[in-house]
Motif scaffolding. Sequence first.
Motif, PDB file in Angstrom:
ATOM      1  N   GLY A   1       7.120 -26.347  30.841  1.00  0.00           N
ATOM      2  CA  GLY A   1       7.324 -26.629  29.426  1.00  0.00           C
ATOM      3  C   GLY A   1       7.904 -25.452  28.666  1.00  0.00           C
ATOM      4  N   ALA A   2       8.293 -24.406  29.382  1.00  0.00           N
ATOM      5  CA  ALA A   2       8.816 -23.191  28.747  1.00  0.00           C
ATOM      6  C   ALA A   2      10.341 -23.161  28.821  1.00  0.00           C
ATOM      7  CB  ALA A   2       8.249 -21.959  29.442  1.00  0.00           C
ATOM      8  N   CYS A   3      10.951 -22.558  27.816  1.00  0.00           N
ATOM      9  CA  CYS A   3      12.389 -22.337  27.829  1.00  0.00           C
ATOM     10  C   CYS A   3      12.708 -21.114  28.678  1.00  0.00           C
ATOM     11  CB  CYS A   3      12.912 -22.088  26.415  1.00  0.00           C
ATOM     12  SG  CYS A   3      12.942 -23.549  25.377  1.00  0.00           S
ATOM     13  N   GLU A   4      13.737 -21.228  29.483  1.00  0.00           N
ATOM     14  CA  GLU A   4      14.261 -20.093  30.229  1.00  0.00           C
ATOM     15  C   GLU A   4      15.559 -19.716  29.535  1.00  0.00           C
ATOM     16  OE1 GLU A   4      14.471 -21.504  34.254  1.00  0.00           O
ATOM     17  OE2 GLU A   4      12.296 -21.591  34.443  1.00  0.00           O
ATOM     18  N   CYS A   5      15.507 -18.662  28.739  1.00  0.00           N
ATOM     19  CA  CYS A   5      16.603 -18.299  27.838  1.00  0.00           C
ATOM     20  C   CYS A   5      17.769 -17.660  28.571  1.00  0.00           C
ATOM     21  CB  CYS A   5      16.092 -17.328  26.775  1.00  0.00           C
ATOM     22  SG  CYS A   5      14.733 -17.985  25.790  1.00  0.00           S
ATOM     23  N   PHE A   6      18.980 -17.928  28.068  1.00  0.00           N
ATOM     24  CA  PHE A   6      20.177 -17.279  28.594  1.00  0.00           C
ATOM     25  C   PHE A   6      20.131 -15.797  28.244  1.00  0.00           C
ATOM     26  CE2 PHE A   6      22.303 -21.590  27.735  1.00  0.00           C
ATOM     27  CZ  PHE A   6      21.933 -22.073  28.977  1.00  0.00           C
ATOM     28  N   ASN A   7      20.920 -15.018  28.959  1.00  0.00           N
ATOM     29  CA  ASN A   7      20.963 -13.575  28.766  1.00  0.00           C
ATOM     30  C   ASN A   7      21.200 -13.216  27.293  1.00  0.00           C
ATOM     31  OD1 ASN A   7      20.882 -10.918  29.611  1.00  0.00           O
ATOM     32  ND2 ASN A   7      23.097 -10.831  29.941  1.00  0.00           N
ATOM     33  N   GLY A   8      20.337 -12.374  26.743  1.00  0.00           N
ATOM     34  CA  GLY A   8      20.476 -11.909  25.366  1.00  0.00           C
ATOM     35  C   GLY A   8      19.654 -12.686  24.360  1.00  0.00           C
TER      36      GLY A   8
ATOM     37  N   TYR B   1      16.359 -16.586  19.120  1.00  0.00           N
ATOM     38  CA  TYR B   1      16.586 -15.219  18.621  1.00  0.00           C
ATOM     39  C   TYR B   1      17.572 -14.520  19.540  1.00  0.00           C
ATOM     40  CZ  TYR B   1      15.709 -10.352  17.389  1.00  0.00           C
ATOM     41  OH  TYR B   1      15.851  -9.051  17.010  1.00  0.00           O
ATOM     42  N   PHE B   2      18.662 -13.988  18.968  1.00  0.00           N
ATOM     43  CA  PHE B   2      19.621 -13.241  19.768  1.00  0.00           C
ATOM     44  C   PHE B   2      19.183 -11.791  19.780  1.00  0.00           C
ATOM     45  CE2 PHE B   2      23.509 -10.775  20.471  1.00  0.00           C
ATOM     46  CZ  PHE B   2      23.865 -11.307  21.693  1.00  0.00           C
ATOM     47  N   GLY B   3      18.802 -11.331  20.927  1.00  0.00           N
ATOM     48  CA  GLY B   3      18.255  -9.993  21.099  1.00  0.00           C
ATOM     49  C   GLY B   3      16.947 -10.131  21.836  1.00  0.00           C
ATOM     50  N   ILE B   4      16.534  -9.091  22.451  1.00  0.00           N
ATOM     51  CA  ILE B   4      15.296  -9.135  23.221  1.00  0.00           C
ATOM     52  C   ILE B   4      14.155  -8.726  22.308  1.00  0.00           C
ATOM     53  CG2 ILE B   4      14.056  -8.224  25.212  1.00  0.00           C
ATOM     54  CD1 ILE B   4      16.802  -7.741  26.485  1.00  0.00           C
ATOM     55  N   SER B   5      13.198  -9.609  22.120  1.00  0.00           N
ATOM     56  CA  SER B   5      12.054  -9.289  21.270  1.00  0.00           C
ATOM     57  C   SER B   5      11.149  -8.301  21.984  1.00  0.00           C
ATOM     58  CB  SER B   5      11.270 -10.547  20.923  1.00  0.00           C
ATOM     59  OG  SER B   5      10.624 -11.045  22.067  1.00  0.00           O
ATOM     60  N   ARG B   6      10.314  -7.632  21.241  1.00  0.00           N
ATOM     61  CA  ARG B   6       9.374  -6.667  21.813  1.00  0.00           C
ATOM     62  C   ARG B   6       8.498  -7.334  22.874  1.00  0.00           C
ATOM     63  NH1 ARG B   6       7.302  -1.668  20.338  1.00  0.00           N
ATOM     64  NH2 ARG B   6       5.194  -1.297  21.057  1.00  0.00           N
ATOM     65  N   SER B   7       8.042  -8.566  22.611  1.00  0.00           N
ATOM     66  CA  SER B   7       7.186  -9.233  23.587  1.00  0.00           C
ATOM     67  C   SER B   7       7.953  -9.523  24.870  1.00  0.00           C
ATOM     68  CB  SER B   7       6.596 -10.519  23.003  1.00  0.00           C
ATOM     69  OG  SER B   7       7.612 -11.433  22.706  1.00  0.00           O
ATOM     70  N   ALA B   8       9.258  -9.830  24.759  1.00  0.00           N
ATOM     71  CA  ALA B   8      10.054 -10.099  25.950  1.00  0.00           C
ATOM     72  C   ALA B   8      10.275  -8.821  26.747  1.00  0.00           C
ATOM     73  CB  ALA B   8      11.390 -10.712  25.561  1.00  0.00           C
ATOM     74  N   GLN B   9      10.475  -7.711  26.056  1.00  0.00           N
ATOM     75  CA  GLN B   9      10.697  -6.446  26.741  1.00  0.00           C
ATOM     76  C   GLN B   9       9.496  -6.062  27.592  1.00  0.00           C
ATOM     77  OE1 GLN B   9      11.479  -3.902  23.391  1.00  0.00           O
ATOM     78  NE2 GLN B   9      13.671  -3.969  23.737  1.00  0.00           N
ATOM     79  N   TRP B  10       8.319  -6.393  27.129  1.00  0.00           N
ATOM     80  CA  TRP B  10       7.107  -5.986  27.829  1.00  0.00           C
ATOM     81  C   TRP B  10       6.532  -7.091  28.699  1.00  0.00           C
ATOM     82  CZ3 TRP B  10       6.942  -1.078  28.021  1.00  0.00           C
ATOM     83  CH2 TRP B  10       7.473  -0.344  26.977  1.00  0.00           C
ATOM     84  N   GLY B  11       7.315  -8.155  28.909  1.00  0.00           N
ATOM     85  CA  GLY B  11       6.915  -9.182  29.863  1.00  0.00           C
ATOM     86  C   GLY B  11       5.923 -10.187  29.319  1.00  0.00           C
ATOM     87  N   GLU B  12       5.680 -10.211  27.997  1.00  0.00           N
ATOM     88  CA  GLU B  12       4.786 -11.209  27.416  1.00  0.00           C
ATOM     89  C   GLU B  12       5.593 -12.429  27.027  1.00  0.00           C
ATOM     90  OE1 GLU B  12       2.959  -9.230  24.150  1.00  0.00           O
ATOM     91  OE2 GLU B  12       2.439  -7.512  25.378  1.00  0.00           O
ATOM     92  N   GLY B  13       5.009 -13.572  27.035  1.00  0.00           N
ATOM     93  CA  GLY B  13       5.704 -14.783  26.625  1.00  0.00           C
ATOM     94  C   GLY B  13       6.563 -15.329  27.758  1.00  0.00           C
ATOM     95  N   ASN B  14       7.503 -16.216  27.425  1.00  0.00           N
ATOM     96  CA  ASN B  14       8.304 -16.884  28.416  1.00  0.00           C
ATOM     97  C   ASN B  14       9.779 -16.601  28.227  1.00  0.00           C
ATOM     98  OD1 ASN B  14       6.171 -18.316  29.770  1.00  0.00           O
ATOM     99  ND2 ASN B  14       5.965 -19.478  27.896  1.00  0.00           N
ATOM    100  N   TRP B  15      10.178 -15.390  28.416  1.00  0.00           N
ATOM    101  CA  TRP B  15      11.581 -15.022  28.338  1.00  0.00           C
ATOM    102  C   TRP B  15      12.017 -14.602  29.720  1.00  0.00           C
ATOM    103  CZ3 TRP B  15      14.539 -10.628  29.176  1.00  0.00           C
ATOM    104  CH2 TRP B  15      15.829 -10.703  28.701  1.00  0.00           C
ATOM    105  N   TYR B  16      13.092 -15.200  30.198  1.00  0.00           N
ATOM    106  CA  TYR B  16      13.485 -14.959  31.578  1.00  0.00           C
ATOM    107  C   TYR B  16      14.837 -14.256  31.704  1.00  0.00           C
ATOM    108  CZ  TYR B  16       9.671 -18.072  32.612  1.00  0.00           C
ATOM    109  OH  TYR B  16       8.432 -18.648  32.695  1.00  0.00           O
ATOM    110  N   GLY B  17      15.648 -14.242  30.667  1.00  0.00           N
ATOM    111  CA  GLY B  17      16.932 -13.550  30.721  1.00  0.00           C
ATOM    112  C   GLY B  17      17.875 -14.099  31.770  1.00  0.00           C
ATOM    113  N   MET B  18      18.028 -15.411  31.826  1.00  0.00           N
ATOM    114  CA  MET B  18      18.944 -16.013  32.785  1.00  0.00           C
ATOM    115  C   MET B  18      20.385 -15.704  32.409  1.00  0.00           C
ATOM    116  SD  MET B  18      17.299 -19.786  33.164  1.00  0.00           S
ATOM    117  CE  MET B  18      18.817 -20.344  33.895  1.00  0.00           C
ATOM    118  N   GLU B  19      21.270 -15.745  33.354  1.00  0.00           N
ATOM    119  CA  GLU B  19      22.715 -15.575  33.072  1.00  0.00           C
ATOM    120  C   GLU B  19      23.422 -16.859  33.342  1.00  0.00           C
ATOM    121  OE1 GLU B  19      24.562 -12.125  34.649  1.00  0.00           O
ATOM    122  OE2 GLU B  19      22.858 -10.874  34.202  1.00  0.00           O
TER     123      GLU B  19
END
Length: 118
Positions: free
Chosen positions: A75-82, A100-118
Amino acid sequence: NISVAYTSATDSFCSGTVGGNVVNVTFYSELGEQPLIKYDTTNLGGGSITVVQKVAGEKENHQCSNQGVCNYQTGACECFNGYSSSDGNGNAGLRNDCGYFGISRSAQWGEGNWYGME
């Protein structure tokens, strides 16, 4: 997430002033068209209430903000790069929507569901 603004000096729907009080309610987080506010005049004791729509809903609800792919198993979004999660108003947040365009602080530290797909 809403704001309520009154035209009279009192922060109340009812006022003793001639002409009454205009109350502007702005919704910031609801997507798309919303129904008009409902009210109950049972205890009004005179006067009237009129509800009008000043601006129609203008936000669209696209899956993963069209900036990612939904993982239907989690049920999580796998976000495109950026892209990462937004607050629904263009800032980093916790909606898990790739809005949100840009990596949020939570994404940088591996919290939440951000995957940085290309």
